[in-house]
Design a protein around this motif. Structure first.
Motif, PDB file in Angstrom:
ATOM      1  N   GLN A 151       0.711  -2.050  -0.142  1.00 43.83           N
ATOM      2  CA  GLN A 151      -0.108  -0.019   0.007  1.00 43.83           C
ATOM      3  C   GLN A 151       0.798   1.189  -0.048  1.00 43.83           C
ATOM      4  OE1 GLN A 151      -3.347   0.642   3.112  1.00 43.83           O
ATOM      5  NE2 GLN A 151      -3.578   2.703   2.320  1.00 43.83           N
ATOM      6  N   VAL A 152       1.568   1.495   0.813  1.00 42.71           N
ATOM      7  CA  VAL A 152       2.728   2.248   0.847  1.00 42.71           C
ATOM      8  C   VAL A 152       3.418   2.257  -0.248  1.00 42.71           C
ATOM      9  CG1 VAL A 152       4.527   3.661   2.323  1.00 42.71           C
ATOM     10  CG2 VAL A 152       3.037   2.364   3.242  1.00 42.71           C
ATOM     11  N   GLN A 153       4.209   1.324  -1.068  1.00 43.51           N
ATOM     12  CA  GLN A 153       4.329   1.663  -2.418  1.00 43.51           C
ATOM     13  C   GLN A 153       3.827   1.887  -3.561  1.00 43.51           C
ATOM     14  OE1 GLN A 153       7.238   1.943  -1.573  1.00 43.51           O
ATOM     15  NE2 GLN A 153       8.840   0.149  -1.899  1.00 43.51           N
ATOM     16  N   LEU A 154       2.326   1.525  -3.823  1.00 40.36           N
ATOM     17  CA  LEU A 154       1.585   2.049  -4.054  1.00 40.36           C
ATOM     18  C   LEU A 154       1.070   3.642  -4.110  1.00 40.36           C
ATOM     19  CD1 LEU A 154      -0.758   1.610  -6.559  1.00 40.36           C
ATOM     20  CD2 LEU A 154      -2.320   1.071  -4.642  1.00 40.36           C
ATOM     21  N   PHE A 155       1.147   4.231  -2.547  1.00 43.54           N
ATOM     22  CA  PHE A 155       1.355   5.527  -2.764  1.00 43.54           C
ATOM     23  C   PHE A 155       2.278   6.293  -3.288  1.00 43.54           C
ATOM     24  CE2 PHE A 155       1.173   9.412   0.081  1.00 43.54           C
ATOM     25  CZ  PHE A 155      -0.190   9.147   0.270  1.00 43.54           C
ATOM     26  N   ASN A 156       3.386   5.594  -3.144  1.00 38.54           N
ATOM     27  CA  ASN A 156       4.522   6.399  -3.547  1.00 38.54           C
ATOM     28  C   ASN A 156       4.468   6.215  -5.034  1.00 38.54           C
ATOM     29  OD1 ASN A 156       5.715   6.853  -0.633  1.00 38.54           O
ATOM     30  ND2 ASN A 156       7.297   4.343  -1.456  1.00 38.54           N
ATOM     31  N   ASP A 157       4.237   5.417  -5.764  1.00 36.96           N
ATOM     32  CA  ASP A 157       3.843   5.344  -7.114  1.00 36.96           C
ATOM     33  C   ASP A 157       2.820   7.018  -7.600  1.00 36.96           C
ATOM     34  OD1 ASP A 157       6.092   3.518  -7.307  1.00 36.96           O
ATOM     35  OD2 ASP A 157       4.236   1.728  -7.409  1.00 36.96           O
ATOM     36  N   LYS A 167      -3.635  13.543  -7.366  1.00 36.55           N
ATOM     37  CA  LYS A 167      -3.192  14.477  -8.421  1.00 36.55           C
ATOM     38  C   LYS A 167      -1.841  15.565  -8.194  1.00 36.55           C
ATOM     39  CE  LYS A 167      -7.927  15.621  -9.340  1.00 36.55           C
ATOM     40  NZ  LYS A 167      -8.646  16.842  -9.128  1.00 36.55           N
ATOM     41  N   ASN A 168      -1.590  15.282  -6.941  1.00 39.94           N
ATOM     42  CA  ASN A 168      -0.130  15.843  -6.772  1.00 39.94           C
ATOM     43  C   ASN A 168       0.908  14.897  -5.692  1.00 39.94           C
ATOM     44  OD1 ASN A 168      -0.313  19.035  -8.395  1.00 39.94           O
ATOM     45  ND2 ASN A 168      -1.981  18.911  -6.757  1.00 39.94           N
ATOM     46  N   PRO A 169       1.627  14.022  -6.243  1.00 43.12           N
ATOM     47  CA  PRO A 169       2.118  12.894  -4.945  1.00 43.12           C
ATOM     48  C   PRO A 169       2.910  14.597  -4.620  1.00 43.12           C
ATOM     49  CG  PRO A 169       1.877  12.100  -7.200  1.00 43.12           C
ATOM     50  CD  PRO A 169       1.651  14.262  -7.872  1.00 43.12           C
ATOM     51  N   GLY A 170       3.241  13.967  -3.436  1.00 43.92           N
ATOM     52  CA  GLY A 170       4.089  13.890  -2.147  1.00 43.92           C
ATOM     53  C   GLY A 170       5.822  13.602  -2.551  1.00 43.92           C
ATOM     54  N   PRO A 171       6.650  13.443  -1.409  1.00 45.12           N
ATOM     55  CA  PRO A 171       8.111  12.910  -1.085  1.00 45.12           C
ATOM     56  C   PRO A 171       6.767  11.794  -1.147  1.00 45.12           C
ATOM     57  CG  PRO A 171       7.694  15.199  -0.041  1.00 45.12           C
ATOM     58  CD  PRO A 171       6.328  15.015  -0.485  1.00 45.12           C
ATOM     59  N   LYS A 172       8.088  10.641  -1.700  1.00 47.87           N
ATOM     60  CA  LYS A 172       8.172   9.178  -0.769  1.00 47.87           C
ATOM     61  C   LYS A 172       8.602   9.214   0.360  1.00 47.87           C
ATOM     62  CE  LYS A 172       7.859   7.730  -5.953  1.00 47.87           C
ATOM     63  NZ  LYS A 172       9.315   6.972  -6.482  1.00 47.87           N
TER      64      LYS A 172
END
Length: 319
Positions: A151-157, A167-172
């Motif tokens: 889940q965290v890696q999906l968020f990172n992606d 829409k605006n991904p933040g820092p990984k």
């Protein structure tokens, strides 16, 4: 600097990190911040903050009736992490756990952490609820740390858990995980337990922190076996000094680790908690020195009920 970068430096600098516990609900933060102030004088590499799921409590409402409700006894992990970062300027690493959380809950935790500029995470399954005989995933949540990493890696992606683009991904986020030199209590054997660690590495875990142990040989054997299995990430030893007489039985039962016979023999000679605390300082100092002799530069301390002992140990090691 990110934890993964801090511990991967090749300058042989000896570093310490500490785990702290959020205060009980309603008790305030004065004691916690006093302890952190002591620890920050030691220039820690980072501080991680535990989190705990909610649990059922039963309230007597009279006439022989009880009302069941869920409470969190130690809320505020993310808030405490942010306060430590702001007040003390030290890298912080909150625990994110499967236990007691839905995927949506976790998603909001990740968003809050991004807003706060906190990008180091320790991902854990978490303990079973006190009222359960075995771990039960929260409906709509995860059963395993590997699922949480995904889940965290999906968020990172750049995607929410339902697949919606951010829409605006933040820092990984950087990811740390736990490992167990004496085997997780629920693993059928050490080989299977280490296979889970290898899977965590394959999914993106950048380092692992061990459960506490008192016998360094078990850590050395664990790391050697991990390397043979292709586990290459740093494995940071987690250490906790004994601080009370009662811990001779409480610690092995709670953390599923052995007390070496040499240490057990000395503990039973102790007459008071202060005797046990001094023994804990002596044993842990020598334990850390042996780790140094084997080229280990990063040591993580579990400080609950032992902050003053940890301060004394670090000062001895730096003397």
């Amino acid at each position: 600097m990110a934890v993964a970068n801090i511990i991967s430096k090749n300058d042989n600098e000896r570093q310490f990190s500490f785990e702290v516990l959020p205060p009980l609900k309603g008790t305030g933060t004065e004691r916690l911040f006093s302890d952190i102030e002591k620890l920050c004088r030691l220039n820690p590499a980072f501080i991680n903050i535990t989190t705990h799921h909610s649990e059922y409590v039963y309230k007597d409402v009279g006439e022989g009736r009880y009302e069941r409700s869920r409470v969190r006894r130690r809320p505020g992990t993310i808030a405490v992490a942010a306060a430590i970062q702001q007040r003390f300027g030290v890298t912080v690493q909150p625990h994110i756990i499967c236990s007691g959380a839905t995927t949506e809950d976790i998603e909001y935790e990740l968003l809050d952490l991004q807003f706060l500029g906190i990008t180091d995470l320790l991902l854990l399954r978490g303990d079973k609820a006190r009222e359960d005989q075995s771990f039960k995933p929260t409906p709509g949540g995860h059963a395993h740390t590997t699922d949480l990493i995904r889940q965290v890696q999906l968020f990172n992606d750049g995607f929410f858990y339902d697949g919606t683009p951010i829409k605006n991904p933040g820092p990984k986020f950087d990811i740390g995980v736990a490992c167990y030199p004496e085997k997780h209590e629920e693993a059928p054997n050490m080989e299977r337990d280490m296979e889970y660690l290898r899977q965590k590495q394959e999914l993106g875990a950048q380092y692992a922190v061990t459960q506490l142990f008192f016998d360094n040989q078990k850590y050395f054997d664990f790391v050697e076996k991990a390397r043979l299995m292709g586990i290459t990430i740093p494995i940071i030893p987690g250490i906790k000094p004994l601080a009370k007489l009662s811990q001779l039985t409480v610690v092995p039962r709670t953390f599923h680790c052995d007390i070496p016979e040499a240490l057990a023999k000395e503990i039973v000679k102790c007459k008071t908690d202060e005797d046990a605390r001094l023994l804990g300082i002596e044993w842990t100092t020598e334990q850390c020195r042996e780790l140094y002799q084997h080229g280990i530069c990063d040591i993580h301390f579990y400080t609950v009920s032992a902050v003053d002992s940890v301060v004394e140990i670090v000062r001895k090691l730096r003397a």
